[in-house]
Design a protein around this motif. Structure first.
Motif, short mmCIF file in Angstrom:
data_model
loop_
_atom_site.label_atom_id
_atom_site.label_comp_id
_atom_site.label_asym_id
_atom_site.label_seq_id
_atom_site.Cartn_x
_atom_site.Cartn_y
_atom_site.Cartn_z
N LEU A 39 0.80 -1.22 0.00
CA LEU A 39 0.00 0.00 0.00
C LEU A 39 0.84 1.27 0.00
O LEU A 39 0.33 2.35 -0.30
CB LEU A 39 -0.92 0.03 1.23
N LEU A 40 2.11 1.17 0.34
CA LEU A 40 2.92 2.37 0.50
C LEU A 40 2.95 3.26 -0.75
O LEU A 40 2.82 4.48 -0.63
CB LEU A 40 4.34 1.99 0.94
N PRO A 41 3.10 2.71 -1.96
CA PRO A 41 3.10 3.60 -3.13
C PRO A 41 1.81 4.40 -3.29
O PRO A 41 1.84 5.59 -3.64
CB PRO A 41 3.31 2.64 -4.31
N SER A 42 0.66 3.77 -3.03
CA SER A 42 -0.61 4.50 -3.17
C SER A 42 -0.77 5.54 -2.07
O SER A 42 -1.34 6.61 -2.29
CB SER A 42 -1.79 3.53 -3.17
N ILE A 43 -0.26 5.25 -0.86
CA ILE A 43 -0.28 6.25 0.20
C ILE A 43 0.60 7.43 -0.20
O ILE A 43 0.23 8.60 -0.03
CB ILE A 43 0.20 5.64 1.53
N MET A 44 1.75 7.16 -0.76
CA MET A 44 2.67 8.21 -1.19
C MET A 44 2.08 9.09 -2.28
O MET A 44 2.42 10.27 -2.40
CB MET A 44 4.00 7.60 -1.62
N ASP A 45 1.19 8.53 -3.08
CA ASP A 45 0.54 9.32 -4.13
C ASP A 45 -0.29 10.47 -3.55
O ASP A 45 -0.62 11.42 -4.25
CB ASP A 45 -0.37 8.43 -4.98
N ASN A 46 -0.64 10.36 -2.26
CA ASN A 46 -1.44 11.39 -1.60
C ASN A 46 -0.60 12.48 -0.94
O ASN A 46 -1.14 13.36 -0.27
CB ASN A 46 -2.34 10.75 -0.54
N VAL A 47 0.71 12.42 -1.14
CA VAL A 47 1.62 13.41 -0.57
C VAL A 47 1.89 14.50 -1.61
O VAL A 47 2.20 14.21 -2.76
CB VAL A 47 2.95 12.76 -0.14
N ALA A 48 1.78 15.74 -1.21
CA ALA A 48 2.01 16.86 -2.11
C ALA A 48 3.49 17.02 -2.42
O ALA A 48 4.35 16.60 -1.63
CB ALA A 48 1.48 18.15 -1.47
N PRO A 49 3.85 17.62 -3.56
CA PRO A 49 5.25 17.92 -3.84
C PRO A 49 5.86 18.73 -2.70
O PRO A 49 5.27 19.68 -2.21
CB PRO A 49 5.18 18.74 -5.14
N GLY A 50 7.03 18.32 -2.27
CA GLY A 50 7.67 18.97 -1.13
C GLY A 50 7.22 18.41 0.20
O GLY A 50 7.76 18.79 1.25
N GLY A 51 6.23 17.53 0.19
CA GLY A 51 5.71 16.95 1.42
C GLY A 51 6.39 15.64 1.76
O GLY A 51 7.37 15.23 1.13
N MET A 52 5.85 14.96 2.77
CA MET A 52 6.51 13.72 3.19
C MET A 52 5.57 12.75 3.87
O MET A 52 4.49 13.12 4.36
CB MET A 52 7.68 14.05 4.12
N LEU A 53 6.01 11.50 3.89
CA LEU A 53 5.37 10.41 4.61
C LEU A 53 6.28 10.02 5.75
O LEU A 53 7.47 9.76 5.54
CB LEU A 53 5.13 9.22 3.68
#
Length: 261
Positions: A116-130
């Motif tokens: 699931l990590l790639p799909s969660i990362m898709d919800n992070v804005a440019p310059g943002g982080m997980l």
């Protein structure tokens, strides 16, 4: 995630010990201007004061699949910039990307969380982080004994093997999972040594979390027998000392920062 009910009161018995890894994770985030923050698996909201203290003006959303946990969180929150949503992390699809997505000891409840990590990362804005913390304690006596008792009769016939949490991966595996093009990664691990008080404090700790689905699957008298035998084994594995019962607990941390376009 397992559909058994959570007991927020039991979970919060050791609120400070469970919140400390969240504090340690967030101190490494270094994103003072984050305006939109999402807490995946927010539980009873014990991490919200930490998030608010570090980001005084951010809009914060807590997401959890447990209505019992969310109800406790809402009761404890008096902040119109904090909201809660009942949802499964598997279905995460934010209307607007977040500057920071955090998850503290929640992803391990989903067997396929690494996928699931790639799909969660898709919800992070440019310059943002997980930023994520998961327990790495599955080879400790507390968890090994739980698995051994759950596999023995008369308990095994009542317990779905899926009720037992699967061990988390190693830290290098998580680093490689999130090391996608355009992302920077850092990771570390910490072994906490919690000093717990009470007659059966390790049982109290684990029965509110990893052992919860197993205990809830057992009928009354069988559950009492299981608890008595498990408590005795835990007392032997974690003997009381003059300062209390010491529970070593290993936790894994990783942060993925998305580069700006």
């Amino acid at each position: 995630m397992p559909s058994t009910q959570w007991n927020p009161g039991a979970y919060l018995t050791y609120a400070s010990e469970r919140t400390q890894p969240f504090i340690d994770l967030l101190q490494r985030v270094r994103a003072p201007k984050a305006a939109r923050i999402v807490d995946l698996g927010c539980g009873p909201g014990n991490g919200m004061p930490v998030l608010r203290g570090m980001w005084p003006t951010a809009q914060i959303t807590g997401i959890d699949s447990s209505e019992e946990m969310l109800q406790r969180a809402r009761e404890a929150t008096d902040d119109d910039r904090i909201s809660y949503t009942r949802a499964d992390i598997r279905d995460l699809q934010l209307q607007e990307p977040a500057d920071l997505i955090v998850s503290n000891a929640a992803l391990q409840w989903i067997p396929e969380h690494r996928e699931l990590l790639p799909s969660i990362m898709d919800n992070v804005a440019p310059g943002g982080m997980l930023a994520v913390q998961v327990p790495g304690n599955f080879h400790a006596p507390s968890h090994q004994l739980l698995a051994e008792f759950a596999a023995a009769q008369p308990y095994a016939q009542h317990i779905d093997p899926a009720a037992l949490l699967k061990p988390t991966a190693e830290l290098t595996d998580y680093m490689l999972d999130v090391a996608q093009p355009g992302w920077e990664v850092e990771a570390w691990e910490t072994r906490y040594h919690h000093v717990l008080q009470g007659e059966d404090p390790v049982f109290d700790w684990i029965s509110a979390a990893a052992a919860r689905p197993v205990l809830q699957a057992l009928p009354g008298e069988i559950r009492e027998q299981f608890s008595a035998e498990y408590k005795a084994a835990l007392r032997e594995a974690y003997p009381a000392t003059r300062i209390g019962t010491i529970l070593p607990f290993r936790r894994l941390f990783f942060i993925a920062r998305r580069q700006r376009a």
